[in-house]
Design a protein around this motif. Structure first.
Motif, PDB file in Angstrom:
ATOM      1  N   ASP A   1      35.075  42.005  33.059  1.00  0.00           N
ATOM      2  CA  ASP A   1      35.013  41.750  34.630  1.00  0.00           C
ATOM      3  C   ASP A   1      33.752  41.590  35.180  1.00  0.00           C
ATOM      4  OD1 ASP A   1      34.390  44.221  33.841  1.00  0.00           O
ATOM      5  OD2 ASP A   1      35.026  44.973  35.847  1.00  0.00           O
TER       6      ASP A   1
ATOM      7  N   CYS B   1      33.929  37.381  28.615  1.00  0.00           N
ATOM      8  CA  CYS B   1      35.254  37.036  28.896  1.00  0.00           C
ATOM      9  C   CYS B   1      35.540  35.443  28.079  1.00  0.00           C
ATOM     10  CB  CYS B   1      35.261  36.733  30.392  1.00  0.00           C
ATOM     11  SG  CYS B   1      36.944  36.260  31.020  1.00  0.00           S
TER      12      CYS B   1
ATOM     13  N   ARG C   1      47.114  47.312  27.565  1.00  0.00           N
ATOM     14  CA  ARG C   1      46.474  47.621  28.829  1.00  0.00           C
ATOM     15  C   ARG C   1      45.281  46.874  29.142  1.00  0.00           C
ATOM     16  NH1 ARG C   1      45.465  53.289  26.370  1.00  0.00           N
ATOM     17  NH2 ARG C   1      44.996  51.824  24.779  1.00  0.00           N
TER      18      ARG C   1
ATOM     19  N   LEU D   1      42.668  44.381  30.357  1.00  0.00           N
ATOM     20  CA  LEU D   1      42.665  43.668  31.739  1.00  0.00           C
ATOM     21  C   LEU D   1      42.345  42.119  31.477  1.00  0.00           C
ATOM     22  CD1 LEU D   1      40.263  46.210  33.784  1.00  0.00           C
ATOM     23  CD2 LEU D   1      42.714  45.602  34.074  1.00  0.00           C
TER      24      LEU D   1
ATOM     25  N   CYS E   1      40.825  38.334  32.116  1.00  0.00           N
ATOM     26  CA  CYS E   1      39.367  38.045  32.444  1.00  0.00           C
ATOM     27  C   CYS E   1      39.525  37.222  34.004  1.00  0.00           C
ATOM     28  CB  CYS E   1      38.777  36.876  31.662  1.00  0.00           C
ATOM     29  SG  CYS E   1      38.176  37.737  30.010  1.00  0.00           S
TER      30      CYS E   1
END
Length: 68
Positions: free
Chosen positions: A41, A47, A64, A66, A68
């Motif tokens: 992030d 990313c 789970r 996240l 990018c």
């Protein structure tokens, strides 16, 4: 040291805030190691590298994880 076309891409991999563009899986693996302490992030290089490895089937994200 003078940057040549050969090592310019390597130099760009060192800057977290700059998207390095299209990577090979080998470059993505190296970028993941260079940015091991970064999070996707906050680090555009990590990313892009993670995305490259996921698309190549070399890296499987936890459900789970996240985006990018």
């Amino acid at each position: 040291m003078q940057l040549t076309n050969l090592n310019m891409h390597v130099a760009e991999l060192l800057i977290c805030g700059r998207d390095p563009g299209i990577m090979t899986t080998e470059q993505a693996h190296a970028a993941m190691q260079l940015h091991i302490d970064c999070t996707v992030d906050r680090c555009r290089v990590r990313c892009r590298a993670r995305t490259t490895l996921v698309e190549a089937g070399k890296y499987v994200l936890d459900e789970r994880a996240l985006p990018c």
